[in-house]
Motif scaffolding. Sequence first.
Motif, PDB file in Angstrom:
ATOM      1  N   LEU A  55       1.190  -1.557  -4.966  1.00 57.68           N
ATOM      2  CA  LEU A  55       0.028  -1.562  -4.084  1.00 57.68           C
ATOM      3  C   LEU A  55      -0.433  -2.988  -3.806  1.00 57.68           C
ATOM      4  O   LEU A  55      -0.597  -3.786  -4.723  1.00 57.68           O
ATOM      5  CB  LEU A  55      -1.121  -0.778  -4.713  1.00 57.68           C
ATOM      6  CG  LEU A  55      -0.895   0.712  -4.936  1.00 57.68           C
ATOM      7  CD1 LEU A  55      -2.131   1.329  -5.595  1.00 57.68           C
ATOM      8  CD2 LEU A  55      -0.583   1.417  -3.632  1.00 57.68           C
ATOM      9  N   SER A  56      -0.652  -3.262  -2.525  1.00 59.89           N
ATOM     10  CA  SER A  56      -1.173  -4.557  -2.108  1.00 59.89           C
ATOM     11  C   SER A  56      -2.326  -4.342  -1.142  1.00 59.89           C
ATOM     12  O   SER A  56      -2.273  -3.447  -0.292  1.00 59.89           O
ATOM     13  CB  SER A  56      -0.080  -5.381  -1.417  1.00 59.89           C
ATOM     14  OG  SER A  56       0.997  -5.640  -2.287  1.00 59.89           O
ATOM     15  N   TYR A  57      -3.334  -5.179  -1.258  1.00 59.80           N
ATOM     16  CA  TYR A  57      -4.475  -5.106  -0.360  1.00 59.80           C
ATOM     17  C   TYR A  57      -4.817  -6.514   0.110  1.00 59.80           C
ATOM     18  O   TYR A  57      -4.664  -7.475  -0.642  1.00 59.80           O
ATOM     19  CB  TYR A  57      -5.684  -4.478  -1.059  1.00 59.80           C
ATOM     20  CG  TYR A  57      -5.450  -3.070  -1.510  1.00 59.80           C
ATOM     21  CD1 TYR A  57      -5.107  -2.791  -2.831  1.00 59.80           C
ATOM     22  CD2 TYR A  57      -5.559  -2.004  -0.621  1.00 59.80           C
ATOM     23  CE1 TYR A  57      -4.874  -1.496  -3.252  1.00 59.80           C
ATOM     24  CE2 TYR A  57      -5.331  -0.698  -1.041  1.00 59.80           C
ATOM     25  CZ  TYR A  57      -4.985  -0.455  -2.351  1.00 59.80           C
ATOM     26  OH  TYR A  57      -4.749   0.829  -2.755  1.00 59.80           O
ATOM     27  N   TYR A  58      -5.288  -6.597   1.334  1.00 61.24           N
ATOM     28  CA  TYR A  58      -5.593  -7.888   1.946  1.00 61.24           C
ATOM     29  C   TYR A  58      -6.954  -7.842   2.635  1.00 61.24           C
ATOM     30  O   TYR A  58      -7.380  -6.795   3.132  1.00 61.24           O
ATOM     31  CB  TYR A  58      -4.542  -8.250   3.003  1.00 61.24           C
ATOM     32  CG  TYR A  58      -3.136  -8.343   2.478  1.00 61.24           C
ATOM     33  CD1 TYR A  58      -2.305  -7.227   2.454  1.00 61.24           C
ATOM     34  CD2 TYR A  58      -2.623  -9.552   2.011  1.00 61.24           C
ATOM     35  CE1 TYR A  58      -1.015  -7.303   1.964  1.00 61.24           C
ATOM     36  CE2 TYR A  58      -1.323  -9.640   1.532  1.00 61.24           C
ATOM     37  CZ  TYR A  58      -0.524  -8.508   1.514  1.00 61.24           C
ATOM     38  OH  TYR A  58       0.760  -8.601   1.031  1.00 61.24           O
ATOM     39  N   THR A  59      -7.591  -8.987   2.695  1.00 62.85           N
ATOM     40  CA  THR A  59      -8.760  -9.072   3.545  1.00 62.85           C
ATOM     41  C   THR A  59      -8.291  -9.052   5.005  1.00 62.85           C
ATOM     42  O   THR A  59      -7.164  -9.480   5.311  1.00 62.85           O
ATOM     43  CB  THR A  59      -9.576 -10.340   3.241  1.00 62.85           C
ATOM     44  OG1 THR A  59     -10.841 -10.270   3.882  1.00 62.85           O
ATOM     45  CG2 THR A  59      -8.844 -11.606   3.688  1.00 62.85           C
ATOM     46  N   ASP A  60      -9.126  -8.554   5.879  1.00 62.23           N
ATOM     47  CA  ASP A  60      -8.714  -8.339   7.269  1.00 62.23           C
ATOM     48  C   ASP A  60      -8.222  -9.610   7.943  1.00 62.23           C
ATOM     49  O   ASP A  60      -7.287  -9.574   8.752  1.00 62.23           O
ATOM     50  CB  ASP A  60      -9.882  -7.752   8.072  1.00 62.23           C
ATOM     51  CG  ASP A  60     -10.129  -6.291   7.743  1.00 62.23           C
ATOM     52  OD1 ASP A  60     -11.186  -5.768   8.132  1.00 62.23           O
ATOM     53  OD2 ASP A  60      -9.267  -5.669   7.085  1.00 62.23           O
ATOM     54  N   VAL A  62      -6.456 -11.993   7.014  1.00 57.48           N
ATOM     55  CA  VAL A  62      -5.112 -12.493   6.688  1.00 57.48           C
ATOM     56  C   VAL A  62      -4.035 -11.437   6.861  1.00 57.48           C
ATOM     57  O   VAL A  62      -2.847 -11.735   6.678  1.00 57.48           O
ATOM     58  CB  VAL A  62      -5.053 -13.076   5.260  1.00 57.48           C
ATOM     59  CG1 VAL A  62      -6.167 -14.092   5.044  1.00 57.48           C
ATOM     60  CG2 VAL A  62      -5.096 -11.982   4.205  1.00 57.48           C
ATOM     61  N   LYS A  63      -4.413 -10.219   7.188  1.00 56.71           N
ATOM     62  CA  LYS A  63      -3.421  -9.158   7.357  1.00 56.71           C
ATOM     63  C   LYS A  63      -2.414  -9.530   8.432  1.00 56.71           C
ATOM     64  O   LYS A  63      -2.781  -9.993   9.509  1.00 56.71           O
ATOM     65  CB  LYS A  63      -4.112  -7.845   7.718  1.00 56.71           C
ATOM     66  CG  LYS A  63      -4.805  -7.168   6.563  1.00 56.71           C
ATOM     67  CD  LYS A  63      -5.465  -5.868   7.002  1.00 56.71           C
ATOM     68  CE  LYS A  63      -6.186  -5.199   5.848  1.00 56.71           C
ATOM     69  NZ  LYS A  63      -6.898  -3.971   6.272  1.00 56.71           N
ATOM     70  N   GLY A  64      -1.150  -9.330   8.118  1.00 54.59           N
ATOM     71  CA  GLY A  64      -0.087  -9.667   9.058  1.00 54.59           C
ATOM     72  C   GLY A  64       0.352 -11.113   8.989  1.00 54.59           C
ATOM     73  O   GLY A  64       1.366 -11.483   9.584  1.00 54.59           O
ATOM     74  N   ARG A  65      -0.398 -11.936   8.268  1.00 55.71           N
ATOM     75  CA  ARG A  65      -0.029 -13.355   8.144  1.00 55.71           C
ATOM     76  C   ARG A  65       0.306 -13.738   6.707  1.00 55.71           C
ATOM     77  O   ARG A  65       1.160 -14.599   6.479  1.00 55.71           O
ATOM     78  CB  ARG A  65      -1.184 -14.243   8.635  1.00 55.71           C
ATOM     79  CG  ARG A  65      -1.572 -14.032  10.071  1.00 55.71           C
ATOM     80  CD  ARG A  65      -2.570 -15.090  10.552  1.00 55.71           C
ATOM     81  NE  ARG A  65      -3.816 -15.066   9.805  1.00 55.71           N
ATOM     82  CZ  ARG A  65      -4.291 -16.114   9.124  1.00 55.71           C
ATOM     83  NH1 ARG A  65      -3.620 -17.251   9.089  1.00 55.71           N
ATOM     84  NH2 ARG A  65      -5.446 -16.012   8.489  1.00 55.71           N
ATOM     85  N   PHE A  66      -0.375 -13.126   5.742  1.00 56.58           N
ATOM     86  CA  PHE A  66      -0.160 -13.433   4.327  1.00 56.58           C
ATOM     87  C   PHE A  66       0.549 -12.270   3.646  1.00 56.58           C
ATOM     88  O   PHE A  66       0.323 -11.108   3.989  1.00 56.58           O
ATOM     89  CB  PHE A  66      -1.495 -13.665   3.616  1.00 56.58           C
ATOM     90  CG  PHE A  66      -2.219 -14.929   4.018  1.00 56.58           C
ATOM     91  CD1 PHE A  66      -1.825 -15.695   5.101  1.00 56.58           C
ATOM     92  CD2 PHE A  66      -3.320 -15.344   3.277  1.00 56.58           C
ATOM     93  CE1 PHE A  66      -2.513 -16.841   5.463  1.00 56.58           C
ATOM     94  CE2 PHE A  66      -4.017 -16.493   3.617  1.00 56.58           C
ATOM     95  CZ  PHE A  66      -3.605 -17.233   4.720  1.00 56.58           C
ATOM     96  N   THR A  67       1.375 -12.601   2.655  1.00 53.84           N
ATOM     97  CA  THR A  67       2.055 -11.582   1.867  1.00 53.84           C
ATOM     98  C   THR A  67       1.957 -11.945   0.392  1.00 53.84           C
ATOM     99  O   THR A  67       2.344 -13.045  -0.011  1.00 53.84           O
ATOM    100  CB  THR A  67       3.534 -11.466   2.259  1.00 53.84           C
ATOM    101  OG1 THR A  67       3.641 -11.188   3.653  1.00 53.84           O
ATOM    102  CG2 THR A  67       4.201 -10.340   1.470  1.00 53.84           C
ATOM    103  N   ILE A  68       1.445 -11.009  -0.401  1.00 50.40           N
ATOM    104  CA  ILE A  68       1.363 -11.211  -1.845  1.00 50.40           C
ATOM    105  C   ILE A  68       2.540 -10.517  -2.502  1.00 50.40           C
ATOM    106  O   ILE A  68       2.928  -9.417  -2.102  1.00 50.40           O
ATOM    107  CB  ILE A  68       0.014 -10.696  -2.401  1.00 50.40           C
ATOM    108  CG1 ILE A  68      -0.144 -11.070  -3.880  1.00 50.40           C
ATOM    109  CG2 ILE A  68      -0.144  -9.197  -2.187  1.00 50.40           C
ATOM    110  CD1 ILE A  68      -1.532 -10.782  -4.439  1.00 50.40           C
ATOM    111  N   SER A  69       3.116 -11.155  -3.503  1.00 49.63           N
ATOM    112  CA  SER A  69       4.231 -10.553  -4.226  1.00 49.63           C
ATOM    113  C   SER A  69       4.170 -10.998  -5.681  1.00 49.63           C
ATOM    114  O   SER A  69       3.428 -11.918  -6.035  1.00 49.63           O
ATOM    115  CB  SER A  69       5.562 -10.958  -3.596  1.00 49.63           C
ATOM    116  OG  SER A  69       5.741 -12.365  -3.636  1.00 49.63           O
TER     117      SER A  69
END
Length: 122
Positions: A55-60, A62-69
């Motif tokens: 599960l990954s969640y992002y603030t709006d 950065v969505k589509g630009r940042f990727t957490i792994s």
Amino acid sequence: QVQLVESGGGLVQAGGSLRLSCAASGRTFSGCAMGWFRQAPGKEREFVATRSGSLSYYTDSVKGRFTISRDNFGNTIYLQMDSLKPEDTAVFYCAARTQWAPSRTSNDYQYWGQGTQVTISS
């Protein structure tokens, strides 16, 4: 003693990319949530992204630009940042909590890194 150490910050032009890393030591965070927060000058610290398991969640913003792994052992997390904007300029902090559930709330995280500066020029 638990330590979180970030790396990968720097100065890039708008539209560029950076990859932040955070290595945890002192205990295992496998099965625990880890995430990224940032603090811009004169602003409060804000949530960027969190990951636990698949599960990954992002603030709006950065969505589509940042990727957490995370790595397979769970003690290193990454933040791939693409299409960077001047408004992304901030000190980025890695955080870890002792619970599995991902959280967007900074108070839910018990461990913090020292921060790494990200500066985006226009």
